[in-house]
Design a protein around this motif. Structure first.
Motif, PDB file in Angstrom:
ATOM      1  N   GLY A   1      85.006   4.770  75.385  1.00 20.47           N
ATOM      2  CA  GLY A   1      84.400   5.903  74.411  1.00 20.47           C
ATOM      3  C   GLY A   1      85.514   6.500  73.681  1.00 20.47           C
ATOM      4  N   PRO A   2      86.755   6.836  74.515  1.00 18.68           N
ATOM      5  CA  PRO A   2      87.827   7.507  73.881  1.00 18.68           C
ATOM      6  C   PRO A   2      88.449   6.623  72.813  1.00 18.68           C
ATOM      7  CG  PRO A   2      87.901   7.839  76.308  1.00 18.68           C
ATOM      8  CD  PRO A   2      86.733   7.318  75.989  1.00 18.68           C
TER       9      PRO A   2
ATOM     10  N   TYR B   1      88.947   7.194  68.893  1.00 17.83           N
ATOM     11  CA  TYR B   1      90.339   7.109  68.206  1.00 17.83           C
ATOM     12  C   TYR B   1      89.853   6.159  66.893  1.00 17.83           C
ATOM     13  CZ  TYR B   1      94.808   5.254  67.229  1.00 17.83           C
ATOM     14  OH  TYR B   1      96.012   4.850  66.671  1.00 17.83           O
ATOM     15  N   ILE B   2      89.505   4.944  67.131  1.00 11.34           N
ATOM     16  CA  ILE B   2      89.473   3.951  65.873  1.00 11.34           C
ATOM     17  C   ILE B   2      88.661   4.559  64.752  1.00 11.34           C
ATOM     18  CG2 ILE B   2      90.095   1.986  67.437  1.00 11.34           C
ATOM     19  CD1 ILE B   2      87.190   1.137  66.735  1.00 11.34           C
ATOM     20  N   LEU B   3      87.369   5.422  65.287  1.00 15.94           N
ATOM     21  CA  LEU B   3      86.453   5.702  64.177  1.00 15.94           C
ATOM     22  C   LEU B   3      87.310   6.846  63.350  1.00 15.94           C
ATOM     23  CD1 LEU B   3      83.193   5.500  66.174  1.00 15.94           C
ATOM     24  CD2 LEU B   3      83.871   4.197  63.838  1.00 15.94           C
ATOM     25  N   GLY B   4      87.796   7.823  64.369  1.00 16.17           N
ATOM     26  CA  GLY B   4      88.721   8.901  63.713  1.00 16.17           C
ATOM     27  C   GLY B   4      89.713   8.177  62.460  1.00 16.17           C
ATOM     28  N   GLU B   5      90.275   7.094  62.792  1.00  9.78           N
ATOM     29  CA  GLU B   5      91.280   6.672  61.831  1.00  9.78           C
ATOM     30  C   GLU B   5      90.369   6.038  60.634  1.00  9.78           C
ATOM     31  OE1 GLU B   5      94.759   5.118  62.242  1.00  9.78           O
ATOM     32  OE2 GLU B   5      94.809   7.068  63.527  1.00  9.78           O
ATOM     33  N   HIS B   6      89.544   5.275  61.289  1.00  9.24           N
ATOM     34  CA  HIS B   6      88.590   5.015  59.988  1.00  9.24           C
ATOM     35  C   HIS B   6      88.032   5.954  59.002  1.00  9.24           C
ATOM     36  CE1 HIS B   6      85.486   2.536  57.661  1.00  9.24           C
ATOM     37  NE2 HIS B   6      84.720   3.419  58.109  1.00  9.24           N
ATOM     38  N   LEU B   7      87.495   7.147  59.543  1.00 11.00           N
ATOM     39  CA  LEU B   7      86.945   8.515  58.587  1.00 11.00           C
ATOM     40  C   LEU B   7      88.048   9.151  58.356  1.00 11.00           C
ATOM     41  CD1 LEU B   7      83.780   9.002  60.924  1.00 11.00           C
ATOM     42  CD2 LEU B   7      83.914   7.878  58.818  1.00 11.00           C
ATOM     43  N   ASP B   8      89.358   9.095  58.862  1.00  4.53           N
ATOM     44  CA  ASP B   8      90.482  10.040  58.437  1.00  4.53           C
ATOM     45  C   ASP B   8      90.079  11.190  59.069  1.00  4.53           C
ATOM     46  OD1 ASP B   8      93.167  10.397  57.346  1.00  4.53           O
ATOM     47  OD2 ASP B   8      92.358  10.999  55.503  1.00  4.53           O
ATOM     48  N   LYS B   9      89.846  11.377  60.210  1.00  3.45           N
ATOM     49  CA  LYS B   9      89.521  12.620  60.942  1.00  3.45           C
ATOM     50  C   LYS B   9      90.124  12.571  62.137  1.00  3.45           C
ATOM     51  CE  LYS B   9      85.170  13.426  58.660  1.00  3.45           C
ATOM     52  NZ  LYS B   9      83.436  13.621  58.956  1.00  3.45           N
TER      53      LYS B   9
ATOM     54  N   LEU C   1      85.387  14.149  66.845  1.00  5.64           N
ATOM     55  CA  LEU C   1      84.374  13.158  67.139  1.00  5.64           C
ATOM     56  C   LEU C   1      84.178  12.903  68.701  1.00  5.64           C
ATOM     57  CD1 LEU C   1      85.745  10.193  64.847  1.00  5.64           C
ATOM     58  CD2 LEU C   1      84.098  12.186  64.201  1.00  5.64           C
ATOM     59  N   LYS C   2      82.646  12.738  68.862  1.00  8.84           N
ATOM     60  CA  LYS C   2      82.624  12.462  70.318  1.00  8.84           C
ATOM     61  C   LYS C   2      81.412  11.404  70.070  1.00  8.84           C
ATOM     62  CE  LYS C   2      80.141  14.458  74.474  1.00  8.84           C
ATOM     63  NZ  LYS C   2      79.648  15.450  75.068  1.00  8.84           N
ATOM     64  N   VAL C   3      81.890  10.366  70.833  1.00  7.84           N
ATOM     65  CA  VAL C   3      80.883   9.176  71.034  1.00  7.84           C
ATOM     66  C   VAL C   3      79.797   9.532  72.070  1.00  7.84           C
ATOM     67  CG1 VAL C   3      80.686   6.653  72.011  1.00  7.84           C
ATOM     68  CG2 VAL C   3      82.560   7.604  70.930  1.00  7.84           C
ATOM     69  N   VAL C   4      78.686   9.676  71.704  1.00  6.48           N
ATOM     70  CA  VAL C   4      77.498  10.256  72.475  1.00  6.48           C
ATOM     71  C   VAL C   4      77.000   9.191  73.385  1.00  6.48           C
ATOM     72  CG1 VAL C   4      74.997  11.279  72.319  1.00  6.48           C
ATOM     73  CG2 VAL C   4      76.758  11.922  70.856  1.00  6.48           C
TER      74      VAL C   4
ATOM     75  N   LYS D   1      79.882  -7.294  70.177  1.00  8.17           N
ATOM     76  CA  LYS D   1      78.804  -6.579  69.250  1.00  8.17           C
ATOM     77  C   LYS D   1      78.859  -4.985  69.749  1.00  8.17           C
ATOM     78  CE  LYS D   1      74.610  -7.293  69.467  1.00  8.17           C
ATOM     79  NZ  LYS D   1      73.292  -8.079  69.307  1.00  8.17           N
ATOM     80  N   VAL D   2      79.371  -4.109  69.018  1.00 10.59           N
ATOM     81  CA  VAL D   2      79.344  -2.828  69.561  1.00 10.59           C
ATOM     82  C   VAL D   2      78.639  -1.867  68.449  1.00 10.59           C
ATOM     83  CG1 VAL D   2      81.312  -0.660  69.935  1.00 10.59           C
ATOM     84  CG2 VAL D   2      81.753  -3.185  70.015  1.00 10.59           C
ATOM     85  N   THR D   3      77.879  -0.927  69.469  1.00  6.77           N
ATOM     86  CA  THR D   3      77.128   0.077  68.693  1.00  6.77           C
ATOM     87  C   THR D   3      77.401   1.369  69.256  1.00  6.77           C
ATOM     88  OG1 THR D   3      75.156  -1.381  68.134  1.00  6.77           O
ATOM     89  CG2 THR D   3      74.606   0.813  68.059  1.00  6.77           C
ATOM     90  N   ALA D   4      77.811   2.245  68.088  1.00  5.47           N
ATOM     91  CA  ALA D   4      78.186   3.562  68.711  1.00  5.47           C
ATOM     92  C   ALA D   4      77.774   4.622  68.195  1.00  5.47           C
ATOM     93  CB  ALA D   4      79.887   3.867  68.561  1.00  5.47           C
ATOM     94  N   GLU D   5      77.141   5.663  68.714  1.00 14.04           N
ATOM     95  CA  GLU D   5      76.306   6.973  68.259  1.00 14.04           C
ATOM     96  C   GLU D   5      77.377   7.996  68.225  1.00 14.04           C
ATOM     97  OE1 GLU D   5      72.498   9.622  68.797  1.00 14.04           O
ATOM     98  OE2 GLU D   5      72.786   8.145  70.108  1.00 14.04           O
ATOM     99  N   VAL D   6      77.955   8.297  67.214  1.00 14.68           N
ATOM    100  CA  VAL D   6      79.068   9.322  67.231  1.00 14.68           C
ATOM    101  C   VAL D   6      78.505  10.692  66.563  1.00 14.68           C
ATOM    102  CG1 VAL D   6      81.165   9.851  66.295  1.00 14.68           C
ATOM    103  CG2 VAL D   6      80.613   7.462  66.954  1.00 14.68           C
TER     104      VAL D   6
END
Length: 467
Positions: free
Chosen positions: A12-13, A17-25, A30-33, A53-58
């Motif tokens: 999850g961490p 991290y990578i989605l923060g980079e992607h969203l520039d946040k 962010l929290k992966v629920v 295959k990765v699915t993440a609810e954030v």
């Protein structure tokens, strides 16, 4: 943050991290629920890498104690890691496969599309999946891409082959790739800018230890029947020179050189169709080019020969080949003319002359791909059997065994591509592919036999097997 080694190591961490980079946040916002990880490819697919295959609810914004409900977004992704097979991993590392694909997604295709937007913004871009996160270093590699299947994209059934609309859509996109990279290279020198992108001839020469044993096995199959015995003998007589003939054509001077995909066939094209009232697939709405690990720099003719002789039936070739080649050439020339001065020695007659001259490449590599991917007995197309070492209590033993395999692979990989090693690999491939020869002889795999024999007959008609 350290990159996971494979899908099973995703946390999850790391996703935050990578989605923060992607969203520039900031990742802390962010929290992966919830997230799930599963296989991203079936047996025989993703041979050079591990796909997950990765699915993440954030959730974003306030924490769980806030009276304001958190907004959640679901991300559907495909994560691409180095192959879990040590020898394949070492070979890919030695030949810069991971670095090449990273460069394609992280920089090069983006630069080509920016060139297009700056000159002719109304034209469609080179279509590739969106990169969410990428990292490449001496010890780490990952590409996290949008999961195209969740957006309605599908791969065509390789056994049916591409139909005419699918083929035309693919050729249109490839003409754009070739035209943009041809113009871009004149100002930037792609090979100097990205040394990991090898010449096409060098790239293909690395495949010969696998291709030549398959040619040997093809000859065995052909000579097993009176109907094709003479043809098998003809190929056997020229097989040693066929390789050199093919590579010499690809290394000869070409009026046009550009970035080529290098593995342009059915399974590396994903199509999205418009919805219809009866639920059947409608017109093609979009297409994506995937799997860029074999890209190289050379003659665009190779991509064309490859897709024409790997991914469509003989009937489609007979009905549409001339129209296809005209469409490719006119699209290429129109784009380079709009962006820059077109090549002076690449009119349609000169283009067709190069197409005919390169015909051997349209047999040697496509036949090997069809033989390897359409067989039901090829070990690479089968799901690996469960190992006793997969039991949790044997994890330390498995780690030790994997470490030994990795060490051996690092020693053996350089040897494989020596003259002695090539002989070893060729002998190994002859043995591995023997069940495929038996399958061909049985005639039970009708699609495999038909597609393969069509290639052989057409190549013979076009003079490929003449010294």
């Amino acid at each position: 943050m350290k990159t996971p080694r494979s899908g099973k190591d995703i946390t999850g961490p790391w996703l935050e991290y990578i989605l923060g980079e992607h969203l520039d946040k900031p990742p802390a916002s962010l929290k992966v629920v919830n997230f799930t990880v599963g296989p991203g490819a079936g047996p025989g697919d993703g041979f050079n890498s591990e796909l997950a295959k990765v699915t993440a609810e954030v959730a974003e914004g306030e924490d769980d104690n806030s009276p304001v409900p958190q907004q959640t977004t679901t991300f559907s992704m495909i994560a691409k890691f180095p192959s879990l097979e040590p020898m394949i991993h070492e070979i890919n590392r030695k030949f810069l496969t991971y670095e090449r694909e990273y460069v394609i997604y992280e920089e090069l295709i983006g630069n080509l599309n920016m060139l297009l937007v700056s000159k002719i913004p109304e034209e469609p871009k080179v279509p590739i999946p969106k990169l969410i996160y990428g990292k490449f270093s001496a010890k780490e590699f990952v590409l996290v891409l949008e999961n195209l299947k969740t957006k309605g994209y599908e791969t065509n059934d390789k056994r049916k082959g591409l139909d005419w609309p699918q083929l035309l859509t693919a050729i249109d996109s490839v003409a754009r790739l070739h035209a943009l990279s041809y113009v871009y290279n004149k100002a930037n020198d792609i090979k100097k800018e990205h040394p990991c992108i090898l010449t096409t001839s060098k790239m293909l020469s690395t495949l010969m230890p696998a291709v030549m044993p398959m040619l040997h096995n093809l000859v065995i199959f052909l000579k097993s029947s009176k109907e094709t015995e003479a043809l098998g003998q003809k190929i056997e007589d020229v097989k040693s020179s066929l390789l050199q003939k093919c590579l010499s054509i690809l290394t000869s001077e070409s009026p046009v050189t550009c970035l080529i995909h290098g593995d342009l066939w059915n399974n590396n094209l994903m199509y999205k169709h418009k919805d219809t009232e009866d639920g059947t697939a409608g017109e093609i709405e979009d297409m994506m080019l995937i799997d860029w690990g074999q890209c190289s720099f050379g003659s665009p003719i190779y991509d064309l020969q490859y897709i024409v002789y790997t991914s469509i039936t003989r009937q489609v070739r007979q009905a549409h080949l001339d129209e296809l080649l005209h469409h490719y050439h006119s699209t290429f020339m129109r784009l380079v003319t709009l962006i820059d001065a077109p090549p002076s020695n690449w009119d349609y007659d000169q283009f067709i002359a190069k197409w005919k001259e390169s015909r051997a490449a349209g047999f040697l590599f496509p036949f090997a791909l069809i033989l390897g991917t359409m067989s039901t007995t090829n070990p690479a197309n089968k799901k690996p059997e469960p190992s006793v070492l997969d039991k949790p209590y044997l994890a330390p033993v498995k780690a030790l065994v994997n470490g030994m395999k990795s060490g051996l692979a690092k020693v053996m990989a350089p040897i494989i591509f020596s003259s002695v090693g090539r002989s070893m690999v060729e002998g190994m491939f002859k043995r591995i592919m023997k069940p495929v020869v038996d399958e061909l002889k049985s005639g039970k795999n009708e699609v495999l036999n038909t597609r393969l024999l069509d290639l052989v007959y057409e190549a013979d008609e076009d003079g490929v097997f003449v010294e």
